[in-house]
Design a protein around this motif. Structure first.
Motif: not given
Length: 587
Positions: A156-160
């Motif tokens: 999710x950090x990567x997606x953000x």
């Protein structure tokens, strides 16, 4: 960055510290550092994240209010071309992020916001300060998700970061329950290498066929004009714009957000065009250069109300070439003869190369005349200023402050402004010293209170650069508390407060529209220099015009946060076209 570079370089990071008990906070911190994050704008929440952040080489910039923290992150992004992180607690703290994220959303500035949520076991039980954050941020962010599993934090950090930095940049909000930060990982995770913290993340070039058609239009135009917007800064495309200006012998104007994308001392640089081209407007006498253009190249330009003087400035019968990374912006208000969808820098480089194979005799033959026309327009502006404004009067005229500030500007100086009149004083009365000089103004939504936190975020991004902020007393009142932040965090900025004891734009607009004004437009006297000193900063009260320049020079040398409280004329207003020759303002 090199003009030929087509992708952001990965951020170099040292190996992550080894530990036996890795918590969600450690995973978050490791992911942020992998994306090149060096500072986090946040107060005390999520506490677990801030407690481990120093182990990963990240510094906390502790704001006093979340709305100011979001503005700091915004300016940090604009100056550094890296994606910043701002944090907040659930509930009321999260709601205060909304104004700052909304400005960034409209201005296409990437930010990753991490919002702590209630414990997973307490969801939908009316836990303390529980709120539907997914719904809260729906109108102010381009991507909003909630992560609820430890082994998905990296995902999710990567997606953000990918959402924030790709395509048309903007804010991404990641919501994480408080207990997730303390949960311990039981199994080893696969090592990750992706670094997504610079922008533009993925540079996409426009259709080559569109480039060729655009080059033909420009080469054959009678009176072409380029109008550059803030997307040129976002794309780090100022050098490419300068190359096109020179290669094509093209006059270049900018919007307020595009200011600084050109060296305004260049003989083909028009200046800022839009809604402040009235008397004392630097481009007042060049309005016909816009209205008579037959081919207009728009670059990263939203064609919004202010930039087009309520859609009355740009010629309706011109052919428009529109460059933008967001295809929905192309042709929004002016039908595009050529749609060049893609990154501004790659598009400008491709267009410059295509012009190299065209016969530019028409452009070269017209250049001297265009340069003379621009030069005469700027000289006429100087004559207007000498005739219309007494720069030695007291209370001080803002034009005097701008003249003195302009005399000490360097190409490395960063000038920020609050919304309302402050943005116009800066955009109209200061001169950009190089292509890529930074003038940071809140023109996405143009809310008050951005000036001081903008200055702090800019200083964090570029500590060695002089940072000057121009604010009105109305906007400054929103964020006085961040003076303590400036002192505590060691951020030596210079803030000039235009202290006219009114809400200037509001009072003058109400007088123009209604021949009266509401009670809230007038303030009681406030000594902002005394407030600065009470916060441990330097404060200087200025009542006469000759006092400003030496005080400014001393403040820039001091290495301390300084407030220059300048008593200014409440009847002074910028060259807003809608106010032109209105006798209701001669009060």
């Amino acid at each position: 960055m090199s003009p030929s570079k087509t992708a952001a370089a990965p951020v170099e990071t040292a190996p992550l510290p080894a530990r036996a008990n890795t918590t969600g906070a450690h995973i978050f911190a490791g992911a942020l550092r992998r994306h090149g994050v060096k500072v986090i704008f946040g107060q005390s929440i999520p506490s677990a994240l801030f407690l481990v952040a120093p182990e990963f080489g990240m510094r906390q910039i502790g704001y006093r209010t979340e709305n100011a923290g979001a503005a700091m992150a915004d300016a940090y992004a604009r100056i550094s071309n890296t994606v910043p992180v701002v944090t907040a607690q659930n509930g009321p703290a999260a709601t205060l992020l909304v104004p700052g994220l909304a400005e960034a959303f409209k201005a296409s500035v990437p930010i990753v916001a991490i919002v702590q949520d209630v414990h997973r076991r307490q969801t939908d039980k009316n836990a303390f300060q529980e709120l539907d954050h997914l719904e809260l941020f729906r109108g102010s962010a381009k991507w909003i998700r909630r992560v609820s599993e430890l082994d998905r934090i990296d995902d999710y950090v990567d997606m953000a970061f990918a959402a924030a930095a790709s395509g048309r940049p903007g804010p991404a909000v990641l919501i994480a329950p408080i207990d997730l930060f303390s949960e311990v990982r039981r199994e080893a995770a696969t090592e990750r290498f992706a670094s997504l913290g610079t922008f533009p993340l993925d540079r996409c070039a426009p259709d080559p066929e569109a480039v060729e058609v655009a080059a033909d239009l420009i080469a054959g135009a009678r009176a072409p004009l380029v109008i550059a917007g803030g997307g040129v800064h976002i794309s780090d495309a100022s050098a490419a714009l300068a190359a096109l200006q020179e290669a094509g012998s093209l006059p270049v104007a900018t919007t307020a957000m595009g200011k600084g994308t050109t060296d305004e001392r260049h003989p083909l640089s028009v200046g800022v065009v839009g809604y402040f081209m009235g008397s004392r407007g630097r481009t007042r006498h060049l309005r016909s250069l816009v209205t008579e253009a037959d081919v207009v190249l728009l670059v990263g330009n939203r064609t919004n109300q202010n930039g087009t003087d309520s859609w009355s400035l740009y010629p309706r019968d011109a052919k428009y070439i529109h460059i933008d990374v967001d295809s929905q912006e192309i042709g929004r208000n002016y039908e595009a003869a050529v749609r060049m969808v893609g990154d501004a820098r790659l598009a400008l480089e491709a267009l410059t190369a295509a012009l190299g194979s065209r016969d530019l005799g028409k452009r070269i033959a017209a250049r001297a005349g265009v340069e003379a026309r621009i030069g005469h327009g700027h000289l006429a502006y100087e004559a207007d200023m000498a005739r219309l404004v007494d720069l030695d009067q007291s209370p001080v005229r803002p034009e005097r402050i701008m003249r003195d500030l302009d005399s000490v500007l360097t190409p490395e100086t960063i000038v920020v402004a609050d919304a309302s009149y402050s943005s116009i004083w800066v955009a109209n009365f200061l001169v950009s010293r190089k292509a890529g000089m930074r003038f940071v103004t809140p023109r996405g939504l143009a809310g008050l209170g951005w000036g001081l936190p903008f200055a702090l975020g800019a200083k964090v991004a570029r500590p060695d650069a002089p940072v000057f902020a121009l604010v009105g007393d109305g906007g400054f009142a929103h964020v006085w508390s961040e003076l303590e932040t400036a002192r505590r965090m060691g951020l030596p900025i210079v803030v000039a407060v235009l202290n006219n004891q009114i809400l200037g734009y509001q009072k003058h607009a109400e007088k123009v529209l209604f021949d009266g004004y509401s009670d809230v437009c007038d303030f009681t006297a406030v000594d902002h220099a005394e407030i600065a000193r009470a916060c441990g900063c330097d404060g200087v009260r200025i009542e006469h015009p000759h006092e400003f320049l030496p005080a400014l020079q001393a403040a820039l040398r001091s290495g301390r946060p300084t407030v220059l409280d300048v008593i200014t004329d409440e009847r002074a207003y910028p060259p807003v076209t809608a106010f032109e020759d209105n006798q209701r303002l001669a009060y």
